[in-house]
Motif scaffolding. Sequence first.
Motif: not given
Length: 216
Positions: A57-80
């Motif tokens: 809860i604290e992690l995602f309430r303390g970070t922008p939603v754009l960072i979450t979206l970028m991490f999921i979209y590009f992070g998954v691709s980063y792992f192949g």
Amino acid sequence: MTSDLLMSSLPILLQGLLTTLILSVAAIVGGTLVGLLAAVLRTFGPWGTPRLARLYIELFRGTPVLITLMFIYFGVSYFGYAIDVFAAGVIGLSVYQGAYIAEVFRSGIESVQKGQWEVSQILGLSKMQAFFSVILPQTGKIVLPPLIGQYLSLIKDTSIVSMIGMSELMHQGQAIVDRIGQPVEIYGLVALLYFIVCFPLSRWVRRHDRRRSLLS
């Protein structure tokens, strides 16, 4: 805005609005489930799950939603692995908004009188049975207005999904502006479509709060 520009832009924007609504409904369902699970774990989860739920809860309430979206979209691709833009948007919004929804549910759960738990134990209900059959229905009535307010925030957050290339309402508006210009008119129409979707919900929340204040 000329009538020709209106007629040519509106169908494209309505298509984007439909995508926005589908994305919103999917993310609302996902965010509600994630938030409810996090609230339950933080309130009376076993072992170290309350700390894990609080960390989430604290992690995602303390970070922008754009960072979450970028991490999921590009992070998954980063792992192949490949992930669809729509899936990334649903997961990102669900996980992000789930942190806020969790706090809404937690406050509602803690607002239910402790005597309800005691009565449930006397009746022989387990903790989980008591929660789902006694506590949760009462919690739902308490948290509905703030929950709807959070859903409104989620609907408006869908505009950020355009940053990862999803053709929702904001992305379609940006594409029209890039092609023919007229940003004031096009973005004004985009804002109007968001308003048409969100205004009835916001009105309902205000009326519900006013009714509760009169009854209390």
